[in-house]
Write an enzyme that holds these catalytic residues in place. Structure first.
Site, PDB file in Angstrom:
ATOM      1  N   GLY A 205     -12.724  -4.133  -4.838  1.00  0.00           N
ATOM      2  CA  GLY A 205     -12.443  -2.704  -4.767  1.00  0.00           C
ATOM      3  C   GLY A 205     -11.217  -2.356  -3.944  1.00  0.00           C
ATOM      4  O   GLY A 205     -10.818  -1.194  -3.860  1.00  0.00           O
ATOM      5  N   GLN A 206     -10.600  -3.371  -3.330  1.00  0.00           N
ATOM      6  CA  GLN A 206      -9.423  -3.083  -2.517  1.00  0.00           C
ATOM      7  C   GLN A 206      -8.306  -2.537  -3.402  1.00  0.00           C
ATOM      8  O   GLN A 206      -8.118  -3.009  -4.528  1.00  0.00           O
ATOM      9  CB  GLN A 206      -8.955  -4.351  -1.797  1.00  0.00           C
ATOM     10  N   SER A 207      -7.563  -1.586  -2.858  1.00  0.00           N
ATOM     11  CA  SER A 207      -6.608  -0.859  -3.709  1.00  0.00           C
ATOM     12  C   SER A 207      -5.621  -1.786  -4.400  1.00  0.00           C
ATOM     13  O   SER A 207      -5.254  -1.561  -5.552  1.00  0.00           O
ATOM     14  CB  SER A 207      -5.890   0.225  -2.905  1.00  0.00           C
TER      15      SER A 207
ATOM     16  N   TYR B  96      -6.132  -4.587  -5.652  1.00  0.00           N
ATOM     17  CA  TYR B  96      -6.750  -5.291  -6.785  1.00  0.00           C
ATOM     18  C   TYR B  96      -7.276  -4.344  -7.864  1.00  0.00           C
ATOM     19  O   TYR B  96      -7.674  -4.786  -8.937  1.00  0.00           O
ATOM     20  CB  TYR B  96      -7.911  -6.172  -6.311  1.00  0.00           C
TER      21      TYR B  96
END
Ligand code: GTP
Length: 171
Positions: free
Chosen positions: A61-63, A65
């Site tokens: 969920g990291q921006s 990715y």
């Protein structure tokens, strides 16, 4: 003999919402782990429910990715969207990601079911499922069936109920 129907689902939502923890709960007990780390890129998990054999793509969920998510839209049979119900400041970010999903060319016109988990329901200041639903304006979703469950991915509360709904919706 009877062959299980194989289906793909993508598991998306902001970083730290609890996606990997939720999927860990669905593993057989002996395969569960206690040290879940932030996902890099994506992982796959397999589980079964109601005669379906699921391959779940657990997306980071990291921006940095999040642009990877769309590569999996075309071949997915269902979507699991996990929200940290206690992260009130970022619910607008989750809403924006949801909007981008719903308007994506590979999703927009397809009637694929979306299961929302209003996760971390155990935390003191978390929003209820109704609160998450209205914050994300879920009643404005067109041409897709959706369902929202409050969940605690650490104990599994609410998880099975959600997956059973998704299985019935995909079948
Ligand atoms: P990314 O891999 O960064 O996209 O995160 P993720 O969505 O996979 O989140 P992850 O499963 O790594 O969980 C993030 C943190 O939230 C971990 O410390 C979990 O233990 C915690 N967590 C997950 N679900 C719950 C929950 O229902 N309640 C509480 N209290 N904590 C949770």
């Amino acid at each position: 003999g009877l062959k299980r129907k194989e289906v793909n689902v993508i598991v998306i939502g902001l970083d730290n919402s609890g996606k990997s923890t939720l999927l860990n709960y669905l593993r057989p007990v002996e395969a569960q782990t206690h040290d879940i780390v932030p996902t890099v890129g994506f992982n796959t998990e397999n589980f079964r429910c109601k005669g379906l054999s699921f391959s779940a793509f657990d997306m980071s969920g990291q921006s940095r990715y999040r642009p990877l998510w769309e590569n999996y839209y075309r071949k997915t049979h269902g979507i699991i969207f996990v929200v940290d119900s206690s992260d009130r400041p970022r619910i607008v970010v989750a809403k924006d990601e949801l909007y981008q999903l719903l308007t994506h060319q590979d999703i927009r016109t397809r009637n694929i079911p979306i299961l929302f988990f209003a996760n971390k329901m155990d935390l003191r200041d978390s929003l209820s499922d109704v609160g998450v639903s209205s914050s994300l304006s879920l009643d404005e979703i067109e041409n897709k069936s959706w369902h929202i469950c409050s969940s605690n991915a650490l104990t599994g509360d609410g998880v099975q109920e959600g997956i059973e709904w998704l299985s019935s919706a995909i079948k």
